[in-house]
Motif scaffolding. Structure first.
Motif, mmCIF file in Angstrom:
data_model
loop_
_atom_site.group_PDB
_atom_site.id
_atom_site.type_symbol
_atom_site.label_atom_id
_atom_site.label_comp_id
_atom_site.label_asym_id
_atom_site.label_seq_id
_atom_site.Cartn_x
_atom_site.Cartn_y
_atom_site.Cartn_z
ATOM 1 N N TYR A 149 0.846 -1.198 0.000
ATOM 2 C CA TYR A 149 0.000 0.000 0.000
ATOM 3 C C TYR A 149 0.879 1.245 0.000
ATOM 4 O O TYR A 149 1.949 1.275 0.625
ATOM 5 N N SER A 150 0.405 2.287 -0.709
ATOM 6 C CA SER A 150 1.102 3.569 -0.717
ATOM 7 C C SER A 150 0.088 4.694 -0.842
ATOM 8 O O SER A 150 -0.867 4.579 -1.623
ATOM 9 N N PRO A 151 0.280 5.811 -0.126
ATOM 10 C CA PRO A 151 -0.567 6.985 -0.350
ATOM 11 C C PRO A 151 -0.413 7.538 -1.759
ATOM 12 O O PRO A 151 -1.284 8.259 -2.240
ATOM 13 N N SER A 152 0.688 7.269 -2.383
ATOM 14 C CA SER A 152 0.894 7.382 -3.824
ATOM 15 C C SER A 152 1.033 8.789 -4.391
ATOM 16 O O SER A 152 2.131 9.289 -4.591
ATOM 17 N N GLY A 153 -0.061 9.477 -4.699
ATOM 18 C CA GLY A 153 0.037 10.749 -5.414
ATOM 19 C C GLY A 153 -1.344 11.263 -5.775
ATOM 20 O O GLY A 153 -2.331 10.885 -5.137
ATOM 21 N N PRO A 154 -1.457 12.133 -6.780
ATOM 22 C CA PRO A 154 -0.441 12.427 -7.787
ATOM 23 C C PRO A 154 0.603 13.451 -7.327
ATOM 24 O O PRO A 154 0.286 14.422 -6.655
ATOM 25 N N ILE A 155 1.861 13.158 -7.692
ATOM 26 C CA ILE A 155 2.932 14.133 -7.607
ATOM 27 C C ILE A 155 3.575 14.205 -8.981
ATOM 28 O O ILE A 155 3.217 13.439 -9.895
ATOM 29 N N PHE A 156 4.518 15.096 -9.118
ATOM 30 C CA PHE A 156 5.184 15.287 -10.401
ATOM 31 C C PHE A 156 6.685 15.365 -10.155
ATOM 32 O O PHE A 156 7.140 16.103 -9.274
ATOM 33 N N THR A 157 7.439 14.579 -10.887
ATOM 34 C CA THR A 157 8.887 14.582 -10.782
ATOM 35 C C THR A 157 9.451 15.439 -11.910
ATOM 36 O O THR A 157 9.001 15.337 -13.059
ATOM 37 N N TYR A 158 10.443 16.275 -11.582
ATOM 38 C CA TYR A 158 10.934 17.219 -12.590
ATOM 39 C C TYR A 158 12.439 17.441 -12.469
ATOM 40 O O TYR A 158 13.056 17.144 -11.436
ATOM 41 N N ASN A 159 12.973 17.987 -13.538
ATOM 42 C CA ASN A 159 14.387 18.345 -13.613
ATOM 43 C C ASN A 159 14.542 19.799 -13.173
ATOM 44 O O ASN A 159 14.102 20.705 -13.876
ATOM 45 N N PRO A 160 15.174 20.059 -12.031
ATOM 46 C CA PRO A 160 15.267 21.439 -11.530
ATOM 47 C C PRO A 160 16.176 22.328 -12.375
ATOM 48 O O PRO A 160 16.113 23.561 -12.260
ATOM 49 N N ASP A 161 17.000 21.730 -13.226
ATOM 50 C CA ASP A 161 17.862 22.538 -14.096
ATOM 51 C C ASP A 161 17.083 23.172 -15.245
ATOM 52 O O ASP A 161 17.520 24.181 -15.807
ATOM 53 N N VAL A 166 8.170 26.316 -10.731
ATOM 54 C CA VAL A 166 7.470 25.052 -10.510
ATOM 55 C C VAL A 166 5.960 25.304 -10.447
ATOM 56 O O VAL A 166 5.505 26.157 -9.678
ATOM 57 N N PRO A 167 5.177 24.606 -11.266
ATOM 58 C CA PRO A 167 3.719 24.802 -11.237
ATOM 59 C C PRO A 167 3.132 24.472 -9.870
ATOM 60 O O PRO A 167 3.543 23.512 -9.221
ATOM 61 N N LYS A 168 2.153 25.282 -9.473
ATOM 62 C CA LYS A 168 1.474 25.045 -8.199
ATOM 63 C C LYS A 168 -0.014 24.760 -8.400
ATOM 64 O O LYS A 168 -0.686 24.306 -7.475
ATOM 65 N N THR A 169 -0.519 25.052 -9.585
ATOM 66 C CA THR A 169 -1.941 24.863 -9.875
ATOM 67 C C THR A 169 -2.092 24.142 -11.215
ATOM 68 O O THR A 169 -1.149 24.123 -12.021
ATOM 69 N N PHE A 276 6.910 17.801 -6.924
ATOM 70 C CA PHE A 276 5.972 18.797 -6.401
ATOM 71 C C PHE A 276 4.550 18.266 -6.444
ATOM 72 O O PHE A 276 4.233 17.344 -7.207
ATOM 73 N N PHE A 277 3.710 18.838 -5.590
ATOM 74 C CA PHE A 277 2.275 18.580 -5.579
ATOM 75 C C PHE A 277 1.560 19.829 -6.062
ATOM 76 O O PHE A 277 2.031 20.950 -5.845
ATOM 77 N N LEU A 278 0.401 19.658 -6.672
ATOM 78 C CA LEU A 278 -0.445 20.784 -7.003
ATOM 79 C C LEU A 278 -1.302 21.158 -5.786
ATOM 80 O O LEU A 278 -1.577 20.306 -4.927
ATOM 81 N N ASN A 279 -1.714 22.407 -5.729
ATOM 82 C CA ASN A 279 -2.606 22.839 -4.653
ATOM 83 C C ASN A 279 -3.901 22.013 -4.679
ATOM 84 O O ASN A 279 -4.347 21.558 -5.721
ATOM 85 N N ASN A 280 -4.483 21.853 -3.517
ATOM 86 C CA ASN A 280 -5.756 21.140 -3.361
ATOM 87 C C ASN A 280 -5.659 19.650 -3.691
ATOM 88 O O ASN A 280 -6.659 19.010 -4.038
ATOM 89 N N THR A 281 -4.470 19.096 -3.566
ATOM 90 C CA THR A 281 -4.293 17.673 -3.857
ATOM 91 C C THR A 281 -4.962 16.794 -2.798
ATOM 92 O O THR A 281 -4.867 17.068 -1.593
ATOM 93 N N THR A 282 -5.648 15.790 -3.254
ATOM 94 C CA THR A 282 -6.054 14.661 -2.427
ATOM 95 C C THR A 282 -5.236 13.465 -2.892
ATOM 96 O O THR A 282 -5.205 13.160 -4.092
ATOM 97 N N LEU A 283 -4.553 12.829 -1.981
ATOM 98 C CA LEU A 283 -3.737 11.679 -2.353
ATOM 99 C C LEU A 283 -4.648 10.505 -2.705
ATOM 100 O O LEU A 283 -5.485 10.098 -1.902
ATOM 101 N N VAL A 284 -4.480 9.993 -3.903
ATOM 102 C CA VAL A 284 -5.234 8.821 -4.340
ATOM 103 C C VAL A 284 -4.338 7.608 -4.097
ATOM 104 O O VAL A 284 -3.358 7.388 -4.809
ATOM 105 N N ALA A 285 -4.651 6.867 -3.064
ATOM 106 C CA ALA A 285 -3.785 5.770 -2.639
ATOM 107 C C ALA A 285 -3.730 4.668 -3.693
ATOM 108 O O ALA A 285 -4.680 4.448 -4.446
#
Length: 391
Positions: A149-161, A166-169, A276-285
């Protein structure tokens, strides 16, 4: 005298036959052949469960001989099982799958309802689950045992270079995609945990009427259609999306806690890549399940049910921390990272992000869609965007 001798010889022969027959039946029961354990892995679970299965085999040589693992997809596995059932030659003993594969198998009626038929083999299962794992278990109505089991996401992986703002919405993510065509993508939801989590997470973020019913996702489908204009294609699998992120073809990809951590641990992406996570995220496990095919022999059932029970013990659950692939991993209570093998601890602890643990504690969490609704969502997505999937 001759008649008496003949009678004695006859009695001796009968006695010997009886003894041999009796011994033969006893020897047959003692020398029952262990099964070749045939596993179908739909969800990449073998990297989490492989060591535990090997330990079970070593301690139970009378039950399991060889182990054969085949990879399949959520769409392919029901047809494979159906053909084996129709030929009365079930060559699959155990399935590891996510909600997508479990749903397709339930729909085609090729797996057992474990709870109703074999629940006695797992007497403390529900009491031992964590809250999230229990909710994932309830979702599939007894057809699967929640293994990890994992709380999972959604999250977004990105290249900081390459990503400085970073998007927030959702609007900012859309603006990024528009300004940088082809630099954001997500894998096809029917074949990707992160893709599926992104699809199911958007209705919460965007404020759709009923996040549990994809037929009401007016905002989500409209958003994905607009985003589609700036996506050149959708990888069929998550691994491809991360390879393209590593190669520089992508700058942002949809992700999950486990994928983000595991890829940094295993070198799939550089250590400095961020999430990063977007605002108002609910983690979909997210959860992975063990499923039992129909049509197994008694010997197959005996071995597999004992194995499944073994895999749910705290000692074996601790192994699922692995390299963070399904972070955290264990589905049963009170299995901390400190109980994991030292190798896992040494990999995971340096890769942990405080922001992720904070998100797990503060964001609301929901289960995925139930078996019928997830199929609706996946089919609706395929109808809209399936022609742009690159396999």
């Amino acid at each position: 005298m001759k008649k008496l001798k003949f009678l004695n010889i006859t009695l001796v022969i009968v006695f010997m036959i009886t003894m041999l027959t009796g011994c033969g039946s006893k020897n047959m029961s003692k020398t029952k052949q262990p099964i070749t354990l045939n596993i179908i892995d739909v969800s990449g679970s073998m990297q989490l469960v492989g060591d535990a299965i090997d330990q079970f085999k070593a301690e139970n040589p009378d039950l399991i001989g060889d182990i054969v693992v085949k990879k399949s997809t959520a769409l392919e596995v029901p047809s494979l099982l159906k053909s084996q059932l129709l030929s009365e030659n079930m060559q699959t003993d155990l399935i590891f799958t996510g909600i997508d594969g479990l749903s397709t198998c339930m729909d085609r009626d090729v797996i057992e309802n474990i709870t109703s038929t074999y629940g006695g083999n797992f007497p403390d299962l529900e009491n031992n689950y964590t809250t999230g794992a229990k909710a994932a278990y309830d979702l599939v109505k007894g057809y699967g045992i929640t293994y990890v089991y994992s709380p999972s996401g959604p999250i977004f992986t990105y290249n900081p270079d390459t990503v400085k703002d970073v998007p927030k919405t959702p609007d900012e993510l859309l603006a990024f995609a528009k300004a940088n065509p082809g630099k954001f993508t997500y894998a096809r939801p029917a074949g990707s945990g992160p893709g599926r989590t992104f699809l199911q997470g958007l209705p919460y973020i965007l404020g759709d009427k009923d996040p549990k019913d994809p037929k009401t996702w007016d905002k989500t489908w409209a958003y994905l259609k607009e985003l589609n204009q700036y996506i050149d294609y959708y990888p069929a699998k998550t691994g491809t999306a991360f390879s393209e992120l590593n190669d520089g073809k992508r700058w942002i990809v949809s992700s999950q806690l486990g994928w983000d951590m595991n890829q940094r641990i295993t070198g799939g992406i550089p250590q400095n890549y961020q999430g990063f996570f977007l605002n108002n995220t609910t983690l979909v496990a997210d959860a992975q399940y063990m499923a039992l095919p129909k049509g197994l022999s008694n010997d197959q059932k005996e071995a597999v049910l004992k194995l499944m029970k073994w895999l749910m013990t705290p000692q074996m659950q601790a192994i699922t921390y692995d390299s963070g692939y399904f972070y955290p991993g264990p589905s049963v209570k009170d299995v901390s990272l400190d109980s994991a093998p030292k190798e896992s601890q040494n990999k995971i602890k340096p890769a942990m992000r405080q922001s992720y643990d904070d998100a797990i504690k503060t964001f609301p969490t929901s289960t995925q869609l139930d078996a019928s609704k997830i199929m609706d969502a996946l089919n609706m997505w395929d109808q809209l965007f399936g022609t742009k999937v690159k396999r």
